[in-house]
Design an enzyme around this catalytic site. Structure first.
Site, mmCIF file in Angstrom:
data_model
loop_
_atom_site.group_PDB
_atom_site.id
_atom_site.type_symbol
_atom_site.label_atom_id
_atom_site.label_comp_id
_atom_site.label_asym_id
_atom_site.label_seq_id
_atom_site.Cartn_x
_atom_site.Cartn_y
_atom_site.Cartn_z
ATOM 1 N N HIS A 67 4.982 -42.203 -38.059
ATOM 2 C CA HIS A 67 5.161 -42.970 -39.283
ATOM 3 C C HIS A 67 4.389 -44.287 -39.182
ATOM 4 C CE1 HIS A 67 8.701 -40.231 -39.615
ATOM 5 N NE2 HIS A 67 8.336 -40.252 -40.870
ATOM 6 N N SER B 290 16.555 -38.044 -45.804
ATOM 7 C CA SER B 290 15.430 -38.972 -45.826
ATOM 8 C C SER B 290 15.291 -39.526 -47.236
ATOM 9 C CB SER B 290 14.144 -38.252 -45.415
ATOM 10 O OG SER B 290 13.005 -39.010 -45.762
ATOM 11 N N SER B 291 14.796 -40.734 -47.343
ATOM 12 C CA SER B 291 14.627 -41.328 -48.673
ATOM 13 C C SER B 291 13.542 -40.631 -49.483
ATOM 14 C CB SER B 291 14.299 -42.821 -48.552
ATOM 15 O OG SER B 291 13.126 -43.017 -47.787
ATOM 16 N N CYS B 292 12.742 -39.767 -48.847
ATOM 17 C CA CYS B 292 11.695 -39.057 -49.594
ATOM 18 C C CYS B 292 12.279 -37.969 -50.499
ATOM 19 C CB CYS B 292 10.667 -38.448 -48.652
ATOM 20 S SG CYS B 292 11.267 -37.040 -47.708
ATOM 21 N N LYS C 22 15.195 -31.165 -47.194
ATOM 22 C CA LYS C 22 16.293 -32.123 -47.049
ATOM 23 C C LYS C 22 17.234 -32.078 -48.257
ATOM 24 C CE LYS C 22 15.666 -33.855 -42.995
ATOM 25 N NZ LYS C 22 16.707 -33.654 -41.958
ATOM 26 N N TYR D 222 8.963 -31.121 -47.035
ATOM 27 C CA TYR D 222 10.010 -31.752 -46.231
ATOM 28 C C TYR D 222 11.150 -32.237 -47.112
ATOM 29 C CZ TYR D 222 12.189 -35.168 -43.052
ATOM 30 O OH TYR D 222 13.073 -35.894 -42.290
#
Length: 315
Positions: A180, A108-110, A141, A137
């Site tokens: 989201h 994920s880009s987070c 990842k 989270y």
């Protein structure tokens, strides 16, 4: 990949997993292996190990994860870090023990720092603090990425990680508490139209900028990376290279849905990261770019939402 290769898609019922299955089928792959949660609990290490030893797939796509929006990430912090760590660790280690040499892990880009330079390059990973609301989270990842890197380095595996930007499309989650921003706004705009409302509430200031990628484009990128046998490792951002403000997102959704109301910003709700635009140059240099336009993608997603809603009402 050959048409007869056995391909396991973990998380095939989710938005990304189902899109990967559709893409594989469209490209002629027929030996696709799937398991529901009832058939295989990915949190159960022994069960995952036994499954992998019995099936010994040639390729593995890890699309299984516990996911959610800002509120879910912030409230269920322990669930998000524990479940995601267990899912990825069980699958990656069991794949290695079963001699699965090719694997794609979806992140994920987070994973990137909250305030890192824009657009975000892959090498910005671990260069600053994470966004607090989804830190558990993100850490899970990041651990998955490092698992892939470590098995590649120690055992010579070819495990690749793909970092999507904000995804949307068929089979998305429209629960207003756990979804989201794009599916939440799509549902809210639809319900506002149906109820004859005059306004649409949008969380936060409306100023944060976000990049959105249709899930069918994401699936195409995943299959592209696995089909390229020369891509043996690495981290790849997957996105469009373009972003919009949350307010612009809301305006586009309202236009697609046909809701002519006023946007009301709820500043008591969190904004999250100010901007998340991925640098997609690494993947573009290999010959892959997103094909589905922003408004076109939202329009097809709204059609899918209407079908999904109609199906749930008819049950």
């Amino acid at each position: 990949m050959k048409p007869t290769d056995k391909i396991f898609v973990a998380g095939h019922r989710g938005m990304v997993g189902s899109a990967i299955v559709r893409k594989l089928q469209a490209r002629g792959y027929s030996n696709i292996l799937t398991r529901t949660h009832q058939e295989l609990d990915l949190l159960d290490q022994a069960a995952v190990h036994a499954f992998m030893q019995a099936e010994k797939p040639d390729y593995l796509f890890i699309a299984a994860a516990k996911v959610g929006g800002i509120q879910a990430n912030n409230v269920y912090r322990a669930d998000f870090i524990y479940q995601n760590l267990m899912i990825e660790a069980n699958l990656i280690h069991a794949a290695h023990l079963a001699d699965v040499n090719r694997l794609l892990f979806l992140g994920s880009s987070c994973i990137y720092p909250r305030d890192c330079p824009q657009p975000i390059k892959e090498e910005y990973l671990l260069t600053g603090p994470l966004e607090p609301t989804n830190e558990p989270y993100a850490i899970a990842k990041i651990a998955g990425i490092k698992l892939c890197e470590s098995y590649n380095r120690q055992y010579g595996r070819q495990y690749v990680s793909a970092m999507p930007t904000n995804l949307y499309g068929p089979n998305d989650n429209y629960d207003l508490n756990n979804s989201h921003v794009l599916p939440a706004l799509l549902r809210k705009a639809h319900e506002a139209k149906e109820q004859g409302a005059t306004m649409l509430e949008v969380w936060g200031s409306g100023a944060p900028r976000r990049e959105f990628l249709h899930v069918d484009d994401m699936a195409d990128a995943c299959v592209f990376l696995m089909e390229r046998e020369d891509i043996r490792d690495g981290l790849f951002n997957v996105g469009t290279g373009r972003d919009v403000t949350i307010r612009e997102l809301a305006e586009t959704i309202m236009a697609v849905v046909g809701f002519d109301g006023e946007i009301v910003l709820d500043s008591s709700k969190p904004d999250g990261t100010p901007r998340k635009l991925l640098d997609v140059g690494r993947l573009a240099s290999l010959g892959w770019t997103a094909q589905i336009g922003f408004r076109e993608g939202i329009a097809s997603t709204y059609e899918a939402f209407l079908r999904q809603t109609a199906a749930s009402l008819s049950r």
